[in-house]
Design a protein around this motif. Structure first.
Motif, short mmCIF file in Angstrom:
data_model
loop_
_atom_site.label_atom_id
_atom_site.label_comp_id
_atom_site.label_asym_id
_atom_site.label_seq_id
_atom_site.Cartn_x
_atom_site.Cartn_y
_atom_site.Cartn_z
N ALA A 175 9.39 13.36 -13.57
CA ALA A 175 9.15 14.41 -12.59
C ALA A 175 9.78 15.73 -13.03
O ALA A 175 9.21 16.81 -12.86
N ARG A 176 10.97 15.64 -13.63
CA ARG A 176 11.65 16.85 -14.11
C ARG A 176 10.83 17.54 -15.19
O ARG A 176 10.77 18.77 -15.25
N ARG A 177 10.19 16.77 -16.03
CA ARG A 177 9.36 17.33 -17.11
C ARG A 177 8.03 17.89 -16.60
O ARG A 177 7.34 18.60 -17.32
N GLY A 178 7.64 17.52 -15.40
CA GLY A 178 6.33 17.91 -14.91
C GLY A 178 5.22 16.99 -15.38
O GLY A 178 4.03 17.34 -15.34
N THR A 179 5.59 15.78 -15.84
CA THR A 179 4.61 14.80 -16.28
C THR A 179 3.80 14.29 -15.08
O THR A 179 4.36 13.99 -14.03
N MET A 180 2.50 14.20 -15.25
CA MET A 180 1.63 13.69 -14.20
C MET A 180 1.77 12.16 -14.16
O MET A 180 1.40 11.48 -15.11
N VAL A 181 2.30 11.62 -13.08
CA VAL A 181 2.57 10.19 -12.98
C VAL A 181 1.49 9.50 -12.16
O VAL A 181 1.24 9.86 -11.01
N PHE A 182 0.84 8.51 -12.78
CA PHE A 182 -0.09 7.62 -12.09
C PHE A 182 0.69 6.34 -11.77
O PHE A 182 1.20 5.68 -12.67
N ALA A 183 0.76 6.00 -10.50
CA ALA A 183 1.53 4.83 -10.07
C ALA A 183 0.60 3.69 -9.67
O ALA A 183 -0.49 3.90 -9.15
N ASP A 184 1.07 2.49 -9.93
CA ASP A 184 0.36 1.27 -9.54
C ASP A 184 1.38 0.31 -8.97
O ASP A 184 2.59 0.58 -8.98
N VAL A 185 0.92 -0.80 -8.45
CA VAL A 185 1.82 -1.85 -7.96
C VAL A 185 1.26 -3.19 -8.38
O VAL A 185 0.06 -3.33 -8.64
N GLY A 186 2.13 -4.18 -8.43
CA GLY A 186 1.69 -5.55 -8.68
C GLY A 186 1.59 -6.30 -7.36
O GLY A 186 2.08 -5.84 -6.32
N PHE A 187 0.95 -7.45 -7.40
CA PHE A 187 0.83 -8.28 -6.20
C PHE A 187 2.21 -8.78 -5.78
O PHE A 187 2.99 -9.26 -6.61
N ASP A 188 2.53 -8.65 -4.50
CA ASP A 188 3.82 -9.08 -3.98
C ASP A 188 3.75 -10.56 -3.62
O ASP A 188 3.18 -10.95 -2.60
N GLU A 189 4.31 -11.40 -4.50
CA GLU A 189 4.24 -12.85 -4.27
C GLU A 189 4.99 -13.27 -3.01
O GLU A 189 4.70 -14.32 -2.43
N THR A 190 5.95 -12.47 -2.56
CA THR A 190 6.66 -12.79 -1.32
C THR A 190 5.82 -12.45 -0.09
O THR A 190 6.12 -12.92 1.01
N GLU A 191 4.82 -11.60 -0.28
CA GLU A 191 3.95 -11.12 0.78
C GLU A 191 4.71 -10.41 1.89
O GLU A 191 4.25 -10.34 3.04
N ARG A 192 5.86 -9.83 1.54
CA ARG A 192 6.58 -9.00 2.50
C ARG A 192 6.02 -7.59 2.51
O ARG A 192 6.10 -6.88 3.50
N TRP A 193 5.51 -7.13 1.36
CA TRP A 193 4.90 -5.81 1.23
C TRP A 193 5.82 -4.72 1.80
O TRP A 193 5.47 -4.02 2.75
N ASP A 194 7.00 -4.64 1.22
CA ASP A 194 8.02 -3.70 1.67
C ASP A 194 7.53 -2.26 1.48
O ASP A 194 7.31 -1.80 0.36
N ARG A 195 7.38 -1.54 2.58
CA ARG A 195 6.87 -0.17 2.52
C ARG A 195 7.82 0.80 1.85
O ARG A 195 7.46 1.93 1.54
N ALA A 196 9.07 0.35 1.60
CA ALA A 196 10.01 1.20 0.88
C ALA A 196 9.51 1.48 -0.54
O ALA A 196 9.90 2.47 -1.16
N VAL A 197 8.65 0.59 -1.06
CA VAL A 197 8.07 0.80 -2.39
C VAL A 197 7.34 2.14 -2.45
O VAL A 197 7.35 2.83 -3.48
N LEU A 198 6.72 2.54 -1.34
CA LEU A 198 5.91 3.74 -1.33
C LEU A 198 6.72 5.03 -1.28
O LEU A 198 6.16 6.12 -1.45
#
Length: 370
Positions: A175-198
């Motif tokens: 972010a400091r460099r100004g790099t364009m970051v494309f984010a992805d996620v993996g499947f949450d095997e716990t199925e808690r889907w913690d919104r803190a990830v976002l």
């Protein structure tokens, strides 16, 4: 690809294709995209009617070996013409040596920031493709040491792709460099889907989850509803829904688009999401309209799933050119519709022959690979 070339002398007459040539400037970073993660040695069995029952042996009709894991994304990016760097860890075993050689030699991926660890072996996955789906068994170990103790050593690039559920210690530096970051996620095997990830999306340009992940993290019941929730968090939100198509909102260009999937008979879906993400990244760097970005991503994914092996199934410009030439010969209603829909390819595909590369092979221990 269009030309499957193995002879070094003949390769001298082949060319690489740079779809970003018109966007390049002297002050650009040397690389287009950098990514990091774990590489796997993948062994893929295809043509299975189903998964084997306990104690049963099934014979497959096809088999391939190729680099997997994060190598899927890196290879997809490189084959689309982006200058790609991969930061990963290799072992000192034969699998690792072959993967390093394939990624750097055949795919021209920069591995200068990757490390080789002594007395360490590659993670391995056996993938069983059946009825348009797959089952996998994997084995591997955590790397003995972090890949980069100082995140400032990350190669400079115009864009980066990170898994928000993986190592995001690089995010602040990018972010400091100004790099364009494309984010992805993996499947949450716990199925808690913690919104803190976002919460990390405030430093990202794009987020590309699939429909299951998007709906789970946003607590919504449809991909379209999830898309609009995510569009409040990140400039470019893309939600993929397999054969049902893809949805996207680009707040930076005030565009919203839906793209249907290209109908094909899938052999192996491994890596299709990585091909989709790489295509969207290419279109974003090139400044294409949002609909064209989704169309290329949908096409690229459809070409990938018709081959087996995630990374080495990724299409290049020879594949895309061949598809476009074939489409122009069709006169049926579906072909004519695709001609109109993909008309932008006419100004994009190379007019000359492009260098071919290997697909996944039954064994990695060919004499030419030793």
């Amino acid at each position: 690809m269009r030309d499957h070339v193995h002879d070094d002398e003949f390769c001298a007459t082949c060319w690489r294709w740079d779809p970003l040539a018109k966007t390049r400037h002297e002050d650009n970073p040397p690389l287009d995209v950098v990514t990091t993660g774990m590489v796997f040695f993948d062994i893929i069995f295809t043509g299975l009617p189903r998964l084997p029952r306990p104690g049963e042996e099934l014979w497959s009709t096809g088999m391939g070996s190729c680099p997997g894991g994060i190598a899927n994304l890196a290879t997809a990016s490189a084959r689309l013409g982006m200058r790609t760097s991969l930061v990963t860890g290799f072992g000192d075993d034969a699998y690792s040596e072959w993967m390093r050689s394939t990624l750097s030699g055949q795919e021209h991926i920069d591995l200068s920031a990757s490390r080789t660890f002594n007395d360490f072996h590659a993670a391995t996955t056996v993938s069983l493709a059946f009825q348009g789906d797959r089952g996998m068994v994997s084995h591997g170990h955590t790397l003995p040491e972090p890949l980069l103790e100082d995140v400032k050593e990350i190669p400079h690039s115009r864009a980066a792709v990170l898994d928000l559920t993986g190592d995001i210690s690089w995010l602040d530096e990018l972010a400091r460099r100004g790099t364009m970051v494309f984010a992805d996620v993996g499947f949450d095997e716990t199925e808690r889907w913690d919104r803190a990830v976002l919460t990390s999306l405030d430093r990202c340009h794009a987020f590309t989850p699939n429909a299951v992940e998007a709906m789970a993290y946003t607590r919504t019941t449809s991909p379209h509803e999830a898309l609009h929730k995510l569009a409040d968090l990140v400039p470019l939100a893309i939600v993929t829904d397999g054969v049902n198509g893809s949805y996207a909102i680009d707040q930076s260009t005030n565009e919203e688009a839906f793209c249907p999937a290209v109908k094909v008979e899938a052999i192996d879906p491994t890596g299709a999401g990585d091909v989709f993400a790489a295509s969207c990244l290419l279109g974003t760097l090139a400044g294409w309209p949002l609909e064209q970005r989704l169309l290329l991503a949908s096409l690229s994914s459809s070409l990938a799933v018709q081959e087996f092996g995630g990374s080495l199934a990724a299409p290049g410009w020879g594949d895309i050119s061949d598809w476009w030439e074939h489409m122009w010969r069709r006169q049926d209603p579906e072909g004519l519709a695709l001609q109109q829909q993909y008309g932008f390819l006419d100004d994009l595909v190379p007019r000359h022959r492009v260098q071919g590369v290997r697909r996944a092979q039954g064994t990695f221990a060919m004499v030419s690979d030793a």
